[in-house]
Scaffold this motif. Structure first.
Motif, PDB file in Angstrom:
ATOM      1  N   ALA A 228       0.814  -1.212   0.000  1.00 23.33           N
ATOM      2  CA  ALA A 228       0.000   0.000   0.000  1.00 23.33           C
ATOM      3  C   ALA A 228       0.851   1.267   0.000  1.00 23.33           C
ATOM      4  O   ALA A 228       0.337   2.360   0.199  1.00 23.33           O
ATOM      5  CB  ALA A 228      -0.934  -0.010   1.212  1.00 23.33           C
ATOM      6  N   THR A 229       2.147   1.121  -0.253  1.00 21.87           N
ATOM      7  CA  THR A 229       3.069   2.260  -0.205  1.00 21.87           C
ATOM      8  C   THR A 229       3.333   2.844  -1.590  1.00 21.87           C
ATOM      9  O   THR A 229       3.026   2.228  -2.618  1.00 21.87           O
ATOM     10  CB  THR A 229       4.419   1.835   0.399  1.00 21.87           C
ATOM     11  OG1 THR A 229       5.019   0.853  -0.466  1.00 21.87           O
ATOM     12  CG2 THR A 229       4.252   1.277   1.814  1.00 21.87           C
ATOM     13  N   ALA A 230       3.943   4.026  -1.586  1.00 21.98           N
ATOM     14  CA  ALA A 230       4.348   4.660  -2.842  1.00 21.98           C
ATOM     15  C   ALA A 230       5.384   3.802  -3.577  1.00 21.98           C
ATOM     16  O   ALA A 230       5.373   3.727  -4.816  1.00 21.98           O
ATOM     17  CB  ALA A 230       4.920   6.044  -2.567  1.00 21.98           C
ATOM     18  N   GLU A 231       6.256   3.133  -2.816  1.00 26.28           N
ATOM     19  CA  GLU A 231       7.264   2.263  -3.438  1.00 26.28           C
ATOM     20  C   GLU A 231       6.600   1.122  -4.197  1.00 26.28           C
ATOM     21  O   GLU A 231       7.021   0.779  -5.309  1.00 26.28           O
ATOM     22  CB  GLU A 231       8.213   1.698  -2.375  1.00 26.28           C
ATOM     23  CG  GLU A 231       9.115   2.725  -1.730  1.00 26.28           C
ATOM     24  CD  GLU A 231       8.491   3.421  -0.511  1.00 26.28           C
ATOM     25  OE1 GLU A 231       9.234   4.135   0.176  1.00 26.28           O
ATOM     26  OE2 GLU A 231       7.278   3.261  -0.253  1.00 26.28           O
ATOM     27  N   ALA A 232       5.563   0.550  -3.612  1.00 28.73           N
ATOM     28  CA  ALA A 232       4.829  -0.520  -4.301  1.00 28.73           C
ATOM     29  C   ALA A 232       4.109   0.036  -5.523  1.00 28.73           C
ATOM     30  O   ALA A 232       4.063  -0.621  -6.565  1.00 28.73           O
ATOM     31  CB  ALA A 232       3.840  -1.189  -3.351  1.00 28.73           C
ATOM     32  N   GLY A 233       3.575   1.235  -5.394  1.00 35.00           N
ATOM     33  CA  GLY A 233       2.918   1.864  -6.544  1.00 35.00           C
ATOM     34  C   GLY A 233       3.871   2.012  -7.713  1.00 35.00           C
ATOM     35  O   GLY A 233       3.516   1.714  -8.856  1.00 35.00           O
ATOM     36  N   ALA A 234       5.100   2.445  -7.429  1.00 33.72           N
ATOM     37  CA  ALA A 234       6.107   2.596  -8.488  1.00 33.72           C
ATOM     38  C   ALA A 234       6.453   1.242  -9.099  1.00 33.72           C
ATOM     39  O   ALA A 234       6.581   1.116 -10.326  1.00 33.72           O
ATOM     40  CB  ALA A 234       7.358   3.270  -7.930  1.00 33.72           C
ATOM     41  N   PHE A 235       6.606   0.227  -8.245  1.00 36.37           N
ATOM     42  CA  PHE A 235       6.928  -1.108  -8.737  1.00 36.37           C
ATOM     43  C   PHE A 235       5.817  -1.656  -9.631  1.00 36.37           C
ATOM     44  O   PHE A 235       6.065  -2.105 -10.752  1.00 36.37           O
ATOM     45  CB  PHE A 235       7.182  -2.065  -7.562  1.00 36.37           C
ATOM     46  CG  PHE A 235       7.256  -3.503  -7.988  1.00 36.37           C
ATOM     47  CD1 PHE A 235       8.377  -3.992  -8.627  1.00 36.37           C
ATOM     48  CD2 PHE A 235       6.185  -4.363  -7.779  1.00 36.37           C
ATOM     49  CE1 PHE A 235       8.443  -5.318  -9.044  1.00 36.37           C
ATOM     50  CE2 PHE A 235       6.240  -5.684  -8.183  1.00 36.37           C
ATOM     51  CZ  PHE A 235       7.371  -6.161  -8.821  1.00 36.37           C
ATOM     52  N   PHE A 236       4.584  -1.630  -9.142  1.00 41.98           N
ATOM     53  CA  PHE A 236       3.480  -2.211  -9.915  1.00 41.98           C
ATOM     54  C   PHE A 236       3.167  -1.398 -11.171  1.00 41.98           C
ATOM     55  O   PHE A 236       2.786  -1.967 -12.194  1.00 41.98           O
ATOM     56  CB  PHE A 236       2.241  -2.391  -9.038  1.00 41.98           C
ATOM     57  CG  PHE A 236       2.373  -3.546  -8.088  1.00 41.98           C
ATOM     58  CD1 PHE A 236       2.401  -4.850  -8.555  1.00 41.98           C
ATOM     59  CD2 PHE A 236       2.512  -3.333  -6.730  1.00 41.98           C
ATOM     60  CE1 PHE A 236       2.545  -5.924  -7.696  1.00 41.98           C
ATOM     61  CE2 PHE A 236       2.650  -4.395  -5.850  1.00 41.98           C
ATOM     62  CZ  PHE A 236       2.671  -5.698  -6.333  1.00 41.98           C
ATOM     63  N   GLU A 237       3.372  -0.096 -11.118  1.00 42.11           N
ATOM     64  CA  GLU A 237       3.190   0.721 -12.324  1.00 42.11           C
ATOM     65  C   GLU A 237       4.208   0.321 -13.384  1.00 42.11           C
ATOM     66  O   GLU A 237       3.874   0.163 -14.556  1.00 42.11           O
ATOM     67  CB  GLU A 237       3.337   2.198 -11.984  1.00 42.11           C
ATOM     68  CG  GLU A 237       3.134   3.101 -13.179  1.00 42.11           C
ATOM     69  CD  GLU A 237       3.234   4.580 -12.828  1.00 42.11           C
ATOM     70  OE1 GLU A 237       3.501   5.371 -13.750  1.00 42.11           O
ATOM     71  OE2 GLU A 237       3.049   4.940 -11.651  1.00 42.11           O
TER      72      GLU A 237
END
Length: 101
Positions: A73-82
């Motif tokens: 649920a973090t920004a780091e995960a957002g960058a990875f999944f994007e």
């Protein structure tokens, strides 16, 4: 209990292009908060030349289910999944409770 997130990455339309972006994907995954260990694997080709069931797997280990849930649920995960979505590859994600190590 240790929790593992397994990403099963399907065969991409352009394996060479996917592999060129994969190093960046691993680097982004390594930035997930609370990540204890990352295990990356490439699926062996079938001996008869038929398509494999997947192209790669990526296992992400966390101390607990809560830590794994918080990490995605973090920004780091957002960058990875994007970035993973931008490769054109589809994937399946599984959260697992490690019973034996």
């Amino acid at each position: 209990m240790t929790t593992k997130i397994t990403l099963i990455i399907d065969n991409p339309a352009d394996p060479s292009a996917f592999e060129q972006s994969y190093v960046e994907l691993e680097s982004l995954a390594a930035k997930l908060p609370g990540l204890q260990r990352l295990e990356a694997a490439k699926v062996w080709p079938k001996e008869d030349g038929t398509p494999t069931p997947a192209h790669r797997t990526l296992d992400l280990y966390f101390a607990s289910y809560g830590d794994a849930s918080d990490a995605v649920a973090t920004a780091e995960a957002g960058a990875f999944f994007e970035r993973l979505g931008g490769t054109g590859a589809t994937f399946t994600g599984l959260f697992s409770d490690i019973e034996h190590e």
